[in-house]
Design a protein around this motif. Structure first.
Motif, mmCIF file in Angstrom:
data_model
loop_
_atom_site.group_PDB
_atom_site.id
_atom_site.type_symbol
_atom_site.label_atom_id
_atom_site.label_comp_id
_atom_site.label_asym_id
_atom_site.label_seq_id
_atom_site.Cartn_x
_atom_site.Cartn_y
_atom_site.Cartn_z
ATOM 1 N N SER A 110 0.843 -1.207 0.000
ATOM 2 C CA SER A 110 0.000 0.000 0.000
ATOM 3 C C SER A 110 0.871 1.248 0.000
ATOM 4 O O SER A 110 2.021 1.227 0.440
ATOM 5 C CB SER A 110 -0.946 0.014 1.201
ATOM 6 N N ASP A 111 0.282 2.328 -0.509
ATOM 7 C CA ASP A 111 0.987 3.603 -0.632
ATOM 8 C C ASP A 111 0.031 4.734 -0.279
ATOM 9 O O ASP A 111 -1.069 4.824 -0.827
ATOM 10 C CB ASP A 111 1.490 3.765 -2.071
ATOM 11 N N THR A 112 0.451 5.579 0.648
ATOM 12 C CA THR A 112 -0.306 6.756 1.051
ATOM 13 C C THR A 112 0.583 7.972 0.860
ATOM 14 O O THR A 112 1.731 7.977 1.317
ATOM 15 C CB THR A 112 -0.712 6.667 2.541
ATOM 16 N N GLY A 113 0.070 9.006 0.202
ATOM 17 C CA GLY A 113 0.843 10.228 -0.019
ATOM 18 C C GLY A 113 0.910 11.085 1.239
ATOM 19 O O GLY A 113 0.101 10.950 2.149
ATOM 20 N N GLU A 114 1.889 11.975 1.266
ATOM 21 C CA GLU A 114 2.025 12.864 2.421
ATOM 22 C C GLU A 114 1.167 14.115 2.250
ATOM 23 O O GLU A 114 0.779 14.467 1.142
ATOM 24 C CB GLU A 114 3.492 13.245 2.653
ATOM 25 N N ASP A 115 0.847 14.739 3.371
ATOM 26 C CA ASP A 115 0.136 16.012 3.404
ATOM 27 C C ASP A 115 0.917 16.934 4.341
ATOM 28 O O ASP A 115 0.679 16.945 5.554
ATOM 29 C CB ASP A 115 -1.297 15.811 3.896
ATOM 30 N N PRO A 116 1.869 17.712 3.804
ATOM 31 C CA PRO A 116 2.718 18.555 4.660
ATOM 32 C C PRO A 116 1.924 19.553 5.497
ATOM 33 O O PRO A 116 2.285 19.816 6.648
ATOM 34 C CB PRO A 116 3.626 19.278 3.667
ATOM 35 N N ALA A 117 0.836 20.097 4.963
ATOM 36 C CA ALA A 117 0.047 21.082 5.708
ATOM 37 C C ALA A 117 -0.552 20.480 6.978
ATOM 38 O O ALA A 117 -0.692 21.154 7.987
ATOM 39 C CB ALA A 117 -1.057 21.655 4.819
ATOM 40 N N ALA A 118 -0.901 19.201 6.926
ATOM 41 C CA ALA A 118 -1.487 18.530 8.092
ATOM 42 C C ALA A 118 -0.428 17.821 8.935
ATOM 43 O O ALA A 118 -0.755 17.212 9.950
ATOM 44 C CB ALA A 118 -2.538 17.530 7.637
ATOM 45 N N GLY A 119 0.832 17.877 8.499
ATOM 46 C CA GLY A 119 1.883 17.167 9.227
ATOM 47 C C GLY A 119 1.758 15.662 9.090
ATOM 48 O O GLY A 119 2.196 14.912 9.960
ATOM 49 N N ALA A 120 1.156 15.206 7.984
ATOM 50 C CA ALA A 120 0.896 13.783 7.765
ATOM 51 C C ALA A 120 1.922 13.206 6.783
ATOM 52 O O ALA A 120 1.978 13.627 5.630
ATOM 53 C CB ALA A 120 -0.516 13.597 7.234
ATOM 54 N N PRO A 121 2.718 12.239 7.229
ATOM 55 C CA PRO A 121 3.748 11.676 6.354
ATOM 56 C C PRO A 121 3.175 10.713 5.317
ATOM 57 O O PRO A 121 2.088 10.163 5.492
ATOM 58 C CB PRO A 121 4.652 10.919 7.329
ATOM 59 N N SER A 122 3.951 10.499 4.254
ATOM 60 C CA SER A 122 3.619 9.420 3.325
ATOM 61 C C SER A 122 3.933 8.108 4.033
ATOM 62 O O SER A 122 4.742 8.063 4.967
ATOM 63 C CB SER A 122 4.420 9.541 2.036
ATOM 64 N N LEU A 123 3.281 7.050 3.610
ATOM 65 C CA LEU A 123 3.524 5.734 4.201
ATOM 66 C C LEU A 123 3.404 4.681 3.117
ATOM 67 O O LEU A 123 2.358 4.571 2.469
ATOM 68 C CB LEU A 123 2.530 5.440 5.328
#
Length: 159
Positions: A59-72
């Motif tokens: 699985s691949d999840t993109g990052e969201d820098p504005a929310a402080g959410a890393p890619s995984l």
């Protein structure tokens, strides 16, 4: 002649049991929920014999820098415990482990992780179905988020 009967019975038993073996391929989209909702996508391949199955999932999840959410990104090998089908629907629980890579700006971690979860496989027409899945990933090392939750819906092809 005396050996033929036991060998024939053993082969017949193997054929009867093998008939219950199945495999499926799932392409999925969903949402990684920790720490913010982000699109997730991936593939899973599973092989099942009676009530036990084995699965590989990427699985691949993109990052969201504005929310402080890393890619995984994760590559996990899992074992599944499955119920018998009821009205065609099959429930399962899964647990396993593998590798993950987490990245947010300059922060980048690659390490081992585990996951547990469960879901439903719902047939639609012939070998085509839908798979609903919920997982909790536990990431080792020093990730930004140790426990990551993900939900997905996938197109499932049984063969």
């Amino acid at each position: 002649m005396r050996r033929t009967l036991p060998v024939s019975l053993a082969l017949l038993l193997i054929l009867l049991v093998a008939r219950d073996a199945s495999a499926d391929l799932t392409a999925f989209v969903g949402s990684t929920l920790t720490p913010a909702n982000r699109p997730a996508r991936g593939v899973a391949v599973s092989v099942s014999l009676l009530f036990v199955g084995f699965e590989f999932e990427f699985s691949d999840t993109g990052e969201d820098p504005a929310a402080g959410a890393p890619s995984l990104r994760s590559a996990m090998f899992n074992i599944q415990a499955q119920t018998p089908r009821f009205a065609g629907v099959q429930a399962y629980a899964t647990a396993g482990g593998g590798l993950y890579q987490e990245q947010l700006a300059e922060h980048k971690k690659t390490n081992l992780g585990t996951n547990t979860g469960g879901g439903l496989k719902v047939p639609l027409a012939g070998p085509i179905g839908v798979r609903l899945d919920y997982r909790v990933f536990t990431l080792r090392g020093s990730p930004l988020y140790t426990h990551v939750h993900r939900f997905y819906v996938g197109a499932n092809l049984a063969f």
